[in-house]
Each structure stands twice: as structure tokens, then as C-alpha cells.
Design an enzyme around this catalytic site. Structure first.
Site, PDB file in Angstrom:
ATOM      1  N   HIS A 179      37.667  -8.697 -67.926  1.00  0.00           N
ATOM      2  CA  HIS A 179      38.323  -7.503 -67.367  1.00  0.00           C
ATOM      3  C   HIS A 179      37.322  -6.365 -67.122  1.00  0.00           C
ATOM      4  CE1 HIS A 179      42.071  -9.368 -68.725  1.00  0.00           C
ATOM      5  NE2 HIS A 179      42.750  -8.412 -68.112  1.00  0.00           N
ATOM      6  N   ASP A 216      42.836 -17.010 -67.144  1.00  0.00           N
ATOM      7  CA  ASP A 216      42.587 -15.849 -68.027  1.00  0.00           C
ATOM      8  C   ASP A 216      43.931 -15.402 -68.602  1.00  0.00           C
ATOM      9  OD1 ASP A 216      41.227 -13.696 -69.276  1.00  0.00           O
ATOM     10  OD2 ASP A 216      41.682 -12.357 -67.616  1.00  0.00           O
ATOM     11  N   CYS A 275      37.667 -16.305 -69.412  1.00  0.00           N
ATOM     12  CA  CYS A 275      38.103 -15.435 -70.494  1.00  0.00           C
ATOM     13  C   CYS A 275      37.218 -15.716 -71.709  1.00  0.00           C
ATOM     14  CB  CYS A 275      39.564 -15.747 -70.828  1.00  0.00           C
ATOM     15  SG  CYS A 275      40.181 -14.885 -72.275  1.00  0.00           S
ATOM     16  N   ASN A 276      36.505 -14.711 -72.154  1.00  0.00           N
ATOM     17  CA  ASN A 276      35.636 -14.884 -73.328  1.00  0.00           C
ATOM     18  C   ASN A 276      36.435 -15.127 -74.595  1.00  0.00           C
ATOM     19  OD1 ASN A 276      32.618 -13.662 -72.603  1.00  0.00           O
ATOM     20  ND2 ASN A 276      34.241 -12.852 -71.329  1.00  0.00           N
ATOM     21  N   THR A 277      37.547 -14.415 -74.714  1.00  0.00           N
ATOM     22  CA  THR A 277      38.359 -14.499 -75.940  1.00  0.00           C
ATOM     23  C   THR A 277      38.880 -15.917 -76.136  1.00  0.00           C
ATOM     24  OG1 THR A 277      39.006 -12.243 -75.373  1.00  0.00           O
ATOM     25  CG2 THR A 277      40.166 -13.271 -77.206  1.00  0.00           C
ATOM     26  N   CYS A 312      33.967  -9.469 -71.677  1.00  0.00           N
ATOM     27  CA  CYS A 312      35.394  -9.652 -71.398  1.00  0.00           C
ATOM     28  C   CYS A 312      35.489  -9.555 -69.889  1.00  0.00           C
ATOM     29  CB  CYS A 312      36.227  -8.559 -72.056  1.00  0.00           C
ATOM     30  SG  CYS A 312      37.943  -8.523 -71.475  1.00  0.00           S
ATOM     31  N   TYR A 325      44.976 -11.364 -75.381  1.00  0.00           N
ATOM     32  CA  TYR A 325      44.525 -12.398 -76.309  1.00  0.00           C
ATOM     33  C   TYR A 325      43.694 -11.788 -77.446  1.00  0.00           C
ATOM     34  CZ  TYR A 325      45.568 -16.555 -73.382  1.00  0.00           C
ATOM     35  OH  TYR A 325      46.169 -17.573 -72.683  1.00  0.00           O
ATOM     36  N   GLY A 326      43.151 -10.589 -77.199  1.00  0.00           N
ATOM     37  CA  GLY A 326      42.167  -9.985 -78.099  1.00  0.00           C
ATOM     38  C   GLY A 326      42.582  -9.883 -79.550  1.00  0.00           C
TER      39      GLY A 326
END
Ligand code: DGL
Length: 271
Positions: A191, A11, A75-77, A189, A43-44
């Protein structure tokens, strides 16, 4: 032999620990290397091509160093962008983390669902495709927060949460339409599950906060051979690409059974 090859969990920061804890429950005899690319966090708001190249370059090194059996991109991003490149380039299985739009659309009774993510994930074509493919019958509200991942990072290291700020970051998730209300918010996300208890307290009405971690861990389990019966002999590591491991960070990852390292090269002061 096979057993000692780790599962790599990746991540931009500490969000992937929400996935690691589920992986641990499902495969307690596996060895894990957790990698936080904190030098590049968050990363967003990265530009897509630059982020893709950055992650592929980093994986070149990570795979050479740790020779993982499988990698979980927690990590989705990153996953909504770079999975095809990683799979094409490296000969190991990758498990990604993408917005849980399909399960949210299947479970919603009101037909109003929200996806709480980073600005990057909200912008991705991949996310739009998930909506087109699985949630056409729903009203989907995409909410990109530029602050929540950082708030989670600080909170997990002992900082207090500003509940008013948190409230305004999630406010858009709550939609009321023709007497119906949003009933599911997908936490897109990794987090955000760390903030879910706070979300529950400040939500204008109760919703299901969907955390995909268990499903991701199950997918990883399916892809691994069933050969892990003895406990690993090497300690699980947490690698920080910034080369900067504070006492708070070291003790945070220690709580997750990980020993902190600065980019895998030198042991950290706090080890
Ligand atoms: N944890 C990451 C995710 O799931 C994102 C945090 C960031 O913006 O770097 O998308």
C-alpha cells in the site's frame, strides 16, 4: 489456450495494485485477475495461525475458480507468513513480496536503513531472518504502522491525507547516529508506494523510498512461458471478497484497467 489462463495478483486490499501496474508494463499481453481480500482487511494485526489458515482456505477457492497460471502474493504481511504453505499445497508457481532488506543493505551508504511495514510484517520471524542473512552490517530500524495501509485505502478513493498523522507514522524511520543518517526506507507494505509522494514532502531529510514492485514483476516474468503475443480477449477482473464494491472502488480499479466484481460470483452494480 495457455495465454488465457490469468496471472492472479493477491492482496488484502488495493495495495497490490502497485505491483499490478509493474506487471502490466512487463507483460501487456497477459490476462490478470486481481483479488482484494477486503473482507479480512487489514491483515496487519491478524494472529499468525488464523491468517495462514484463512489465506490457504481462500486460495483453495480462488484456484478452482480462476485456474491461474501463476499467483503473485502482492502483500508482505501474507508473503512473510504463508508462502511455504501455498507452494506445498497448490501446483502452480507463486511469487511473493517480502521486505527489500537485501537491496536496501547493499545500496545504503550510511549503513542506516529502515523498514516501514505493517505490525504483522515487523513481527515475523521471516523478516528477522532477512536482517540476519543480509543486513548484519547495517543498523536496521523496523517500523510497524497500524494506520498507513488504511490511510492509503481511503486516500486512493478520494479521501484527503492528514499530513500530521502521516508524519508521526513515518517519524521513527529517520535515525541519526554518530553523524550518519538513515538513507533508505524499504516500503515493505504494497500500500505504501501510493503514499510515497506525500512521504517525500514530509520527510525530515531526503531518503530513497525503496519500492520492490519492479523486481517482483521481473521475477514473475521469468517464471512465465514466453507465449503471450496477442492481446487477451477476456477483460481483467478485480475481485472483492467483502462482496461490497462502492462506486469509488469500482472507479479506482477501472483506472487500473480492471472490471470490479464482488467475490467473483455476481457482477457488481457499477459494472
Ligand atoms: N498490502 C499489505 C502488505 O503488503 C498489507 C495491508 C494490510 O495490513 O492488510 O503487507
Amino acid at each position: 489456450m495457455t495465454r488465457e489462463r490469468p496471472v492472479l495478483v493477491f492482496d488484502s486490499g488495493i495495495g497490490g495494485l502497485t505491483v499490478l501496474r509493474e506487471l502490466r508494463v512487463m507483460m501487456p499481453a497477459r490476462r490478470f485477475v486481481y483479488v482484494a481480500d477486503d473482507a479480512a482487511f487489514p491483515y496487519g494485526d491478524w494472529e499468525e495461525t488464523a491468517l495462514k489458515e484463512h489465506i490457504v482456505r481462500l486460495f483453495d477457492r480462488l484456484i478452482r475458480t480462476y485456474d491461474p497460471h501463476l499467483a503473485v502474493i502482492a502483500c508482505n504481511t501474507a508473503s512473510t507468513l504463508v508462502m511455504p504453505d501455498l507452494r506445498a499445497r497448490f501446483p502452480l508457481p507463486f511469487v511473493g513480496t517480502v521486505p527489500a532488506i537485501k537491496p536496501a543493505a547493499e545500496r545504503s551508504r550510511s549503513g542506516l536503513i529502515s523498514v516501514l511495514a505493517t505490525p504483522g510484517t515487523v513481527k515475523r520471524e521471516y523478516t528477522r531472518e532477512l536482517i540476519r542473512d543480509f543486513a548484519r552490517h547495517c543498523h536496521v530500524r523496523l517500523v510497524g504502522s497500524a494506520r498507513l495501509a488504511t490511510m492509503a485505502e481511503l486516500h486512493l478513493r478520494g479521501g484527503s491525507l492528514d499530513m500530521d498523522e502521516l508524519k508521526s507514522e513515518i517519524a521513527e524511520c529517520f535515525v541519526e547516529k554518530d553523524g550518519r543518517h538513515t538513507d533508505i526506507v524499504a516500503l515493505a507494505c504494497t500500500h505504501y508506494p501510493f503514499l510515497a509522494n506525500a512521504f517525500r514532502k514530509i520527510a525530515p531529510w531526503p531518503v530513497d523510498w525503496l519500492d520492490p514492485a519492479e523486481a517482483i514483476a521481473r521475477r514473475a516474468l521469468d517464471l512465465l512461458p514466453n507465449d503471450a503475443s496477442e492481446l487477451p480477449t477476456t477483460p481483467d477482473l478485480a475481485i472483492f471478497t467483502s462482496g461490497n464494491v462502492s462506486h469509488e472502488t469500482a472507479s479506482l480499479v477501472h483506472g487500473f484497467g480492471l472490471s470490479a466484481r464482488e467475490d467473483g460470483r455476481a457482477p457488481s452494480r457499477s459494472d
